[in-house]
Write a protein that holds these residues in place. Sequence first.
Motif, mmCIF file in Angstrom:
data_model
loop_
_atom_site.group_PDB
_atom_site.id
_atom_site.type_symbol
_atom_site.label_atom_id
_atom_site.label_comp_id
_atom_site.label_asym_id
_atom_site.label_seq_id
_atom_site.Cartn_x
_atom_site.Cartn_y
_atom_site.Cartn_z
ATOM 1 N N ASP A 88 0.845 -1.188 0.000
ATOM 2 C CA ASP A 88 0.000 0.000 0.000
ATOM 3 C C ASP A 88 0.881 1.239 0.000
ATOM 4 O OD1 ASP A 88 -1.679 2.110 0.626
ATOM 5 O OD2 ASP A 88 -2.980 0.882 1.869
ATOM 6 N N THR A 90 0.065 4.264 -1.309
ATOM 7 C CA THR A 90 -0.741 5.413 -1.742
ATOM 8 C C THR A 90 -0.066 6.738 -1.408
ATOM 9 O OG1 THR A 90 -2.039 5.300 0.279
ATOM 10 C CG2 THR A 90 -2.955 4.198 -1.638
ATOM 11 N N ASP A 198 -7.866 6.148 5.710
ATOM 12 C CA ASP A 198 -8.109 4.955 4.894
ATOM 13 C C ASP A 198 -8.170 3.784 5.868
ATOM 14 O OD1 ASP A 198 -8.205 2.986 2.984
ATOM 15 O OD2 ASP A 198 -6.155 3.271 2.268
ATOM 16 N N LYS A 200 -8.771 0.100 6.688
ATOM 17 C CA LYS A 200 -8.751 -1.172 5.960
ATOM 18 C C LYS A 200 -9.733 -2.170 6.564
ATOM 19 C CE LYS A 200 -5.377 0.077 3.352
ATOM 20 N NZ LYS A 200 -5.609 0.315 1.937
ATOM 21 N N LEU A 242 -2.500 -4.025 -2.299
ATOM 22 C CA LEU A 242 -3.142 -3.000 -3.135
ATOM 23 C C LEU A 242 -2.367 -2.809 -4.439
ATOM 24 C CD1 LEU A 242 -5.374 -0.906 -3.397
ATOM 25 C CD2 LEU A 242 -3.941 0.697 -2.131
ATOM 26 N N VAL A 270 -7.023 3.855 -6.036
ATOM 27 C CA VAL A 270 -7.262 4.227 -4.633
ATOM 28 C C VAL A 270 -6.474 5.495 -4.282
ATOM 29 C CG1 VAL A 270 -6.986 3.468 -2.224
ATOM 30 C CG2 VAL A 270 -7.895 1.884 -3.925
ATOM 31 N N LEU A 274 -8.286 8.812 -2.808
ATOM 32 C CA LEU A 274 -7.892 9.424 -1.537
ATOM 33 C C LEU A 274 -7.380 10.848 -1.771
ATOM 34 C CD1 LEU A 274 -6.021 6.389 0.109
ATOM 35 C CD2 LEU A 274 -8.251 7.310 0.809
#
Length: 442
Positions: A88, A90, A198, A200, A242, A270, A274
């Motif tokens: 992940d 992001t 975020d 999960k 992800l 994603v 976000l």
Amino acid sequence: MDIISILEDKKQRRALSKEQIAYFVKGAADGSLPAYQLSALLMAIRLNGMDARETADLTMAMAASGNMLSPDVGGVPVDKHSTGGVGDTTTLVLAPLVAACGGKVLKMSGRGLGHTGGTIDKLESIPGMQVELPEEEFVSIVRSVGCAVVGQSARLAPADKTLYALRDVTATVDSIPLIVSSILSKKFAAGAKAIVLDVKTGSGALMPTLEASVELAKAMVDIGHHAGKSIVAVVSGMEEPLGSHVGNALEVKEAIDILTGRAEGPLKRVSLFLGSLMLTASGVMKTEEGALVLLNRALESGAGLQKLKEMIAAQGGDPRVCDDVSLLPKAPVIYPVQAKAEGYLSHVNGTALGLAAQRMGAGRVSKEDIIDPAVGFVMEKRMGDFVKAGDTVCTLHAASMESAKETEQRVLDALTFTKEPAPKARLLYALVKPEGIIPLNE
Ligand code: URA
Ligand code: CA
């Protein structure tokens, strides 16, 4: 005030007063209360809960247990926080994109924890990159570049440092009031005015069910909203990683690949979602749709990649990694993991994959371990994909052939194949705002 009467009250399910909460938070921060009494209290809170008022008082007391920043970043400081994922990345995609669109991203991140990766460890795989910066320097980078990502300062919310370490070893992590206060106290202390969470859901997430994950998201949004923050939460899936890359330098590479337009997929989707919430929460854009258009434009024009370069350079790192990812640390052994038989990939155990990467050296098993930035793997297939026997399902980047062989079995054990077609993994479940919950189905 004494700790025994506080313990007695929580044992009897009575709500604690603001003064009682301030008393034990101070005791946690300055070390005046022993671990056994704090641990007993944590278990009483885990079992008997806290109401919204108590949770808010706990959050504010923890935030005020150390320095409280009110940074002048030339705009509304916005932060994003994930409750922990595998693959992940992001933050590394969205921080520069949001900055390129005029946002001011002041991001304090953690290191890897258990099977989940940490942004700070990932950034340290970039040669020269500094993640421990003095507050003034960090704030000045956010002001000039638009984003900076640094480690959590020990001077912010020190009560959480004590309480979190105790929770980790007393089976009291999975408590909504304790999670809410732990996460939000650090955001409040760091001076975030806009916050995107975020949360999960799925195996390996903080809360065991979708309902509990939504409840956690709602509790955080309510407390943040009442504290005067602009706050929203996304509930997103974490069954399979992800992104396709798992491991520190590999995840940096994937973020760069997305920012150059070379890579697509759920991590990009994603991250942009976000990012659009960060732009609306901080008031840069009015609507999420408009924010998405702007973010896509920043991606296509290369403005996001340029921001990442500026941020890396400002934090002492080598920005040339953005143009040449081969400058990132590389593992000596590249090893393909092949499917044994044909079938549809019906389930991916993300937690097991995270643990496999940790064992390769991408994460720490004990606190003192030094991580290997180069190791990890790239998943070549996603849930729902059909594979033939001999197809490469995953490419390992290992420190040795022995490590590769060991990881091969771990990866195969984490994958389930079926004869019948299987669905793709769910990415997004809900958007939680102060005014209500919007279901998402993606
Ligand atoms: N992350 C935190 O910082 N605190 C928690 O309680 C859980 C996840
Ligand atoms: Ca995420």
